[in-house]
Design a protein around this motif. Structure first.
Motif, short mmCIF file in Angstrom:
data_model
loop_
_atom_site.label_atom_id
_atom_site.label_comp_id
_atom_site.label_asym_id
_atom_site.label_seq_id
_atom_site.Cartn_x
_atom_site.Cartn_y
_atom_site.Cartn_z
N ASN A 109 0.82 -1.21 0.00
CA ASN A 109 0.00 0.00 0.00
C ASN A 109 0.85 1.26 0.00
O ASN A 109 0.49 2.26 -0.59
CB ASN A 109 -0.94 0.01 1.21
CG ASN A 109 -2.10 -0.94 1.02
OD1 ASN A 109 -2.45 -1.28 -0.10
ND2 ASN A 109 -2.68 -1.39 2.12
N ASN A 146 -0.21 7.85 -4.92
CA ASN A 146 -1.39 8.51 -4.36
C ASN A 146 -2.54 8.64 -5.36
O ASN A 146 -3.70 8.47 -5.00
CB ASN A 146 -1.03 9.89 -3.81
CG ASN A 146 -0.30 9.79 -2.49
OD1 ASN A 146 -0.38 8.78 -1.81
ND2 ASN A 146 0.42 10.84 -2.15
N ASP A 147 -2.23 8.96 -6.62
CA ASP A 147 -3.28 9.12 -7.63
C ASP A 147 -4.08 7.83 -7.80
O ASP A 147 -5.30 7.84 -7.90
CB ASP A 147 -2.71 9.54 -8.98
CG ASP A 147 -2.18 10.97 -8.95
OD1 ASP A 147 -2.54 11.72 -8.02
OD2 ASP A 147 -1.41 11.32 -9.86
N GLN A 185 -4.30 5.34 -5.56
CA GLN A 185 -5.05 5.11 -4.31
C GLN A 185 -6.31 5.97 -4.26
O GLN A 185 -7.38 5.49 -3.90
CB GLN A 185 -4.17 5.41 -3.10
CG GLN A 185 -3.21 4.29 -2.76
CD GLN A 185 -2.43 4.61 -1.47
OE1 GLN A 185 -2.63 5.66 -0.85
NE2 GLN A 185 -1.55 3.69 -1.10
N ASN A 186 -6.19 7.25 -4.64
CA ASN A 186 -7.35 8.14 -4.63
C ASN A 186 -8.42 7.69 -5.61
O ASN A 186 -9.62 7.71 -5.31
CB ASN A 186 -6.93 9.58 -4.94
CG ASN A 186 -6.09 10.17 -3.83
OD1 ASN A 186 -6.14 9.70 -2.69
ND2 ASN A 186 -5.32 11.19 -4.15
N THR A 187 -8.00 7.27 -6.80
CA THR A 187 -8.96 6.78 -7.79
C THR A 187 -9.65 5.52 -7.28
O THR A 187 -10.87 5.38 -7.40
CB THR A 187 -8.25 6.49 -9.13
OG1 THR A 187 -7.62 7.70 -9.58
CG2 THR A 187 -9.23 6.01 -10.18
N TRP A 188 -8.88 4.60 -6.72
CA TRP A 188 -9.45 3.38 -6.19
C TRP A 188 -10.47 3.70 -5.09
O TRP A 188 -11.58 3.16 -5.08
CB TRP A 188 -8.34 2.47 -5.63
CG TRP A 188 -8.86 1.25 -4.94
CD1 TRP A 188 -8.94 1.03 -3.61
CD2 TRP A 188 -9.42 0.11 -5.57
NE1 TRP A 188 -9.50 -0.19 -3.36
CE2 TRP A 188 -9.80 -0.79 -4.54
CE3 TRP A 188 -9.63 -0.27 -6.89
CZ2 TRP A 188 -10.38 -2.03 -4.80
CZ3 TRP A 188 -10.19 -1.51 -7.15
CH2 TRP A 188 -10.56 -2.36 -6.11
N ASN A 189 -10.11 4.59 -4.19
CA ASN A 189 -11.03 4.96 -3.11
C ASN A 189 -12.30 5.62 -3.65
O ASN A 189 -13.40 5.37 -3.15
CB ASN A 189 -10.34 5.90 -2.11
CG ASN A 189 -9.30 5.18 -1.28
OD1 ASN A 189 -9.36 3.96 -1.11
ND2 ASN A 189 -8.33 5.92 -0.79
N ARG A 190 -12.15 6.45 -4.67
CA ARG A 190 -13.30 7.14 -5.24
C ARG A 190 -14.30 6.14 -5.82
O ARG A 190 -15.51 6.28 -5.66
CB ARG A 190 -12.84 8.11 -6.32
CG ARG A 190 -13.92 9.02 -6.80
CD ARG A 190 -13.39 10.10 -7.71
NE ARG A 190 -11.98 9.93 -7.95
CZ ARG A 190 -11.32 10.34 -9.01
NH1 ARG A 190 -11.95 10.96 -9.96
NH2 ARG A 190 -10.03 10.17 -9.15
N TYR A 191 -13.81 5.12 -6.51
CA TYR A 191 -14.72 4.17 -7.17
C TYR A 191 -15.21 3.05 -6.27
O TYR A 191 -16.22 2.43 -6.55
CB TYR A 191 -14.07 3.58 -8.42
CG TYR A 191 -13.99 4.59 -9.53
CD1 TYR A 191 -15.15 5.08 -10.12
CD2 TYR A 191 -12.77 5.09 -9.97
CE1 TYR A 191 -15.09 6.04 -11.12
CE2 TYR A 191 -12.71 6.03 -10.97
CZ TYR A 191 -13.87 6.50 -11.54
OH TYR A 191 -13.81 7.44 -12.53
N LYS A 210 -15.70 3.48 -2.80
CA LYS A 210 -16.39 4.00 -1.63
C LYS A 210 -17.63 4.81 -1.96
O LYS A 210 -18.22 5.40 -1.10
CB LYS A 210 -15.42 4.84 -0.79
CG LYS A 210 -14.31 3.99 -0.24
CD LYS A 210 -13.54 4.67 0.81
CE LYS A 210 -12.49 3.69 1.29
NZ LYS A 210 -11.67 4.10 2.30
#
Length: 198
Positions: free
Chosen positions: A8, A13-14, A16-22, A24
């Motif tokens: 992890n 970061n980009d 991780q942020n994309t993964w979290n956005r889709y 969550k």
């Protein structure tokens, strides 16, 4: 566990942020995205005269059942979003109604009228949700329908004889009294009374 933490830490970061956005949030279309998908570019609603933007606000609110439930369960008010399952249900209701209304070969094959009545009832439920989106009181007044008719067909369109006859039938109770507003079940019953031979 340390290996997972290490992996992890190495993910940019980009990503991780994309993964979290889709992962969550629920996938759906906001009002403007839905309108771009539904309407040709030259016919899009706008906020000026004859732009029908209020009508489309009601349509989006009426279609976004799951999103509204999700918004009500949190302390933050979310913008209405039409989720993919909601959109598929609305499209299926419209398709079933269109087939029931236009397929005269079903009648010639002695098809059960229950299919047609079911299609009318489902479209009535959807129509009630859209009309109710205007005041959000779980009741639809005759004035609300007048406003929608005016927006779509122009001033005084609801005063035409045939339109008044349909609305009179919808807003009449079984004992003959005139109702000022209709609940969801009364609205569906009123629609059925104007379309289904009893």
């Amino acid at each position: 566990m340390r290996a997972l933490a290490f992996i992890n830490d190495d993910v940019p970061n980009d990503i991780q942020n994309t993964w979290n956005r889709y992962t969550k949030r629920t996938t759906g279309l906001d009002k403007m995205s839905l309108l771009k998908w539904l309407m040709p570019l030259h016919a899009g609603p706008h906020s000026g005269p004859g732009g029908h933007l209020g009508l489309f606000d009601c349509l989006v609110h009426g279609m976004s059942a799951s999103a509204n439930h999700h918004a009500n369960s949190t302390s933050v008010s979310l913008t209405p979003v039409v989720l993919l399952p909601d959109l598929l249900i609305v499209m299926a209701i419209c398709k079933e109604y269109a087939e029931a209304a236009s397929d005269t070969s079903l009648k010639s094959q002695h098809a059960d009228d229950d299919d047609c009545e079911y299609a009318i009832m489902m479209l009535s439920v959807l129509a009630f949700r859209v009309y109710d989106s205007f005041q959000k009181k779980s009741m639809v007044t005759r004035d609300t329908i007048h406003r929608f008719l005016t927006d779509v067909y122009g001033e005084d369109s609801y005063k035409r004889l045939e339109v008044r006859a349909v609305l009179d039938k919808m807003y009449s109770s079984q004992d003959g009294s005139v109702l000022s507003a209709l609940s969801g079940s009364q609205f569906c019953h009123g629609i059925a009374a104007t379309t289904v031979d009893g």
